[in-house]
Motif scaffolding. Structure first.
Motif, PDB file in Angstrom:
ATOM      1  N   SER A 401      37.127  33.555  41.825  1.00  0.00           N
ATOM      2  CA  SER A 401      38.195  34.545  41.948  1.00  0.00           C
ATOM      3  C   SER A 401      39.329  34.043  42.827  1.00  0.00           C
ATOM      4  O   SER A 401      40.350  34.729  42.969  1.00  0.00           O
ATOM      5  N   SER A 402      39.172  32.852  43.410  1.00  0.00           N
ATOM      6  CA  SER A 402      40.155  32.306  44.340  1.00  0.00           C
ATOM      7  C   SER A 402      41.249  31.550  43.593  1.00  0.00           C
ATOM      8  O   SER A 402      40.982  30.553  42.912  1.00  0.00           O
ATOM      9  N   ARG A 403      42.483  31.989  43.744  1.00  0.00           N
ATOM     10  CA  ARG A 403      43.599  31.292  43.111  1.00  0.00           C
ATOM     11  C   ARG A 403      43.860  29.942  43.783  1.00  0.00           C
ATOM     12  O   ARG A 403      44.343  29.002  43.137  1.00  0.00           O
ATOM     13  N   ALA A 404      43.522  29.847  45.060  1.00  0.00           N
ATOM     14  CA  ALA A 404      43.696  28.570  45.756  1.00  0.00           C
ATOM     15  C   ALA A 404      42.815  27.495  45.142  1.00  0.00           C
ATOM     16  O   ALA A 404      43.202  26.318  45.075  1.00  0.00           O
ATOM     17  N   MET A 405      41.628  27.874  44.677  1.00  0.00           N
ATOM     18  CA  MET A 405      40.693  26.909  44.095  1.00  0.00           C
ATOM     19  C   MET A 405      40.841  26.787  42.576  1.00  0.00           C
ATOM     20  O   MET A 405      40.741  25.695  42.027  1.00  0.00           O
ATOM     21  N   VAL A 414      39.362  42.421  35.268  1.00  0.00           N
ATOM     22  CA  VAL A 414      38.210  42.938  34.517  1.00  0.00           C
ATOM     23  C   VAL A 414      36.964  42.108  34.811  1.00  0.00           C
ATOM     24  O   VAL A 414      35.893  42.641  35.133  1.00  0.00           O
ATOM     25  N   VAL A 415      37.089  40.781  34.702  1.00  0.00           N
ATOM     26  CA  VAL A 415      35.939  39.898  34.961  1.00  0.00           C
ATOM     27  C   VAL A 415      35.469  40.046  36.397  1.00  0.00           C
ATOM     28  O   VAL A 415      34.260  40.125  36.681  1.00  0.00           O
ATOM     29  N   LYS A 416      36.426  40.106  37.328  1.00  0.00           N
ATOM     30  CA  LYS A 416      36.075  40.243  38.736  1.00  0.00           C
ATOM     31  C   LYS A 416      35.322  41.555  38.985  1.00  0.00           C
ATOM     32  O   LYS A 416      34.301  41.579  39.695  1.00  0.00           O
ATOM     33  N   SER A 417      35.794  42.635  38.385  1.00  0.00           N
ATOM     34  CA  SER A 417      35.141  43.939  38.566  1.00  0.00           C
ATOM     35  C   SER A 417      33.731  43.940  37.987  1.00  0.00           C
ATOM     36  O   SER A 417      32.786  44.443  38.608  1.00  0.00           O
ATOM     37  N   LEU A 418      33.584  43.372  36.797  1.00  0.00           N
ATOM     38  CA  LEU A 418      32.254  43.316  36.177  1.00  0.00           C
ATOM     39  C   LEU A 418      31.295  42.475  37.014  1.00  0.00           C
ATOM     40  O   LEU A 418      30.123  42.833  37.185  1.00  0.00           O
ATOM     41  N   ALA A 419      31.790  41.350  37.528  1.00  0.00           N
ATOM     42  CA  ALA A 419      30.942  40.456  38.319  1.00  0.00           C
ATOM     43  C   ALA A 419      30.476  41.146  39.604  1.00  0.00           C
ATOM     44  O   ALA A 419      29.292  41.082  39.972  1.00  0.00           O
TER      45      ALA A 419
END
Length: 441
Positions: A401-405, A414-419
């Motif tokens: 979920s890290s934009r830096a990485m 959506v993916v973040k919420s499901l995870a």
């Protein structure tokens, strides 16, 4: 020496030795390119159909019929979500989960995560030891303790494959998976299920989890399906594919490897569902609702189905399932040591350490519970895996979920919420299980 033992970590089991070893030319036709990318998902999928799954699926099928099939389905969908996150971490960040943890967490946190990951591998290998020993006992009549001792010899397979290409390991795993799937296709043909009941079983129902013992088994099914060490494994082995250093090449690689993971885990879903369906149709439907041991299932198949061939196929599939950890356990162990500790040892030594740590509890359990306690230990090993799972999920979700990485490949809302929802559900189920054990309910 006639056969000198390797003194260093070697391919195909050492991740750094096989990284970028499978070239994927950009000008290949779609199908040939798909075949080049196919393999890592299959290697991960064998952990989703190991003897630990058998124990939970057989007990669930015999006790509750088709009622807990929805747990297998939901657990498999959860596995697909998590493994696709692993694909993205490995291909985009070019780091496996263990190495990413070492680079971002303190030494103390890393040691705790490393110990937990090693515990998960040993729990998984314990299931493979017990499953293989039981298969040898059922097929050839050797005692369970002798069968456990024989499983130590699988280190020879690791030695025999030293220096081989990673595709050879993938081909062997394909043979194992094909053997397991083929056996169950024949088994279900011999004992046809109630397909309407099967369809209804896939429908989610909280009421079914309120039955005595159902939630404990459901947690075991989740632990048996979503393997924590597979998150470390998958994020590393996708890096065996050599891709160009461009966003378009990474996007294509993510797409193909995600397809590989989904197809492979769908096959694992079908195998796990087939085990539960077979137990439901052969045992629950005929009044044998207390079949909690794999060896009981083996012995009951012949008189119920009316064919000794059915029992033999069952034993062959169990043996193929048990041998899967020879490869995945060795590779995952090397990934975890190299990632968390920056340590490499010869692959045969890694295999001996893992198997040695599993042999002790296996012998102790058989001595304490007797041969009939194998099923109990298998289910318990899967519950241990479920407890370890959140400790691997947390960093995986945070890193992807890290934009830096991850840049533009970071998880969307959506993916973040499901995870995170999945993380919360599994953690809450584990807390409930601990509270139930402590309270004696």
């Amino acid at each position: 020496m006639f056969f000198p033992l390797p003194r260093t970590a070697t391919a195909p089991f050492c991740p750094s030795e096989v990284k970028g070893s499978v070239a994927v030319p950009q000008d290949l036709p779609f199908f040939k390119k798909l075949m080049r990318y196919a393999g890592p998902g299959l290697l991960v999928s064998v952990g989703y159909m190991d003897p630990g799954n058998w124990a939970t699926d057989i007990e669930a099928g015999s006790r509750f019929g088709y009622g807990l099939l929805f747990v297998v389905l939901l657990a498999s969908l959860a596995a697909m979500l998590l493994q696709t996150l692993c694909v993205r971490l490995g291909l985009v960040a070019q780091k496996d989960l263990a190495r990413a943890c070492r680079e971002h967490y303190s030494p103390r946190v890393n040691r705790l995560l490393w110990l937990g990951a090693e515990l998960a591998i040993v729990a998984c290998d314990l299931a493979e030891v017990l499953g293989s020993a039981l298969a040898l006992h059922l097929l050839f009549g050797v005692s369970i303790p002798v069968g456990i001792a024989i499983t130590a010899l699988d280190t020879l397979l690791v030695l025999g494959l030293q220096g081989a290409g990673f595709r050879r390991v993938e081909a062997i795993v394909l043979g194992l998976v094909g053997t397991i799937a083929g056996c169950f296709v024949v088994e279900l043909a011999m004992s046809p299920p109630n397909w309407f009941g099967v369809a209804m079983g896939f429908g989610p129902s909280l009421e079914r989890l309120h039955q005595p013992g159902a939630l404990y088994l459901a947690i075991g099914v989740v632990g048996a399906t979503v393997m924590p060490h597979n998150l470390y494994l998958h994020s590393s082995i996708v890096q065996t594919r050599l891709i160009a250093d461009t966003d378009s090449a990474r996007r294509e690689a993510v797409r193909f490897c995600t397809l590989d993971a989904v197809v492979s885990l769908s096959l694992a879903l079908l195998v796990n569902a087939a085990i539960m369906v077979l137990a439901a149709s052969a045992f629950h439907a005929t009044g044998h609702r207390e079949v909690t041991e794999i060896d009981d299932a083996y012995r009951l198949l012949e008189p119920i189905v009316g064919s000794a061939f059915a029992a033999t196929l069952f034993g062959i599939a169990l043996l193929a399932s048990g041998q899967s950890s020879t490869f995945t356990g060795t590779i995952a162990g090397q990934i975890i040591m190299e990632g968390f500790l920056d340590l490499k040892i010869p692959c045969w030594q890694r295999r001996l350490i893992t198997r040695g740590l599993a042999l002790g509890p296996a012998w102790l359990g058989v001595w304490w519970f007797g041969d009939g306690g194998v099923g109990k230990m298998l289910v318990l090993s899967q519950v241990v895996l479920s407890f370890q799972l959140p400790f691997a999920m947390w960093p995986l979700i945070r890193f992807t979920s890290s934009r830096a990485m991850m840049g533009g490949f970071a998880n969307g809302p959506v993916v973040k919420s499901l995870a995170w929802l999945l993380f919360g559900v599994i953690s809450a189920a584990n807390v409930w299980l601990v509270a139930s054990v402590v309270s004696g309910n």
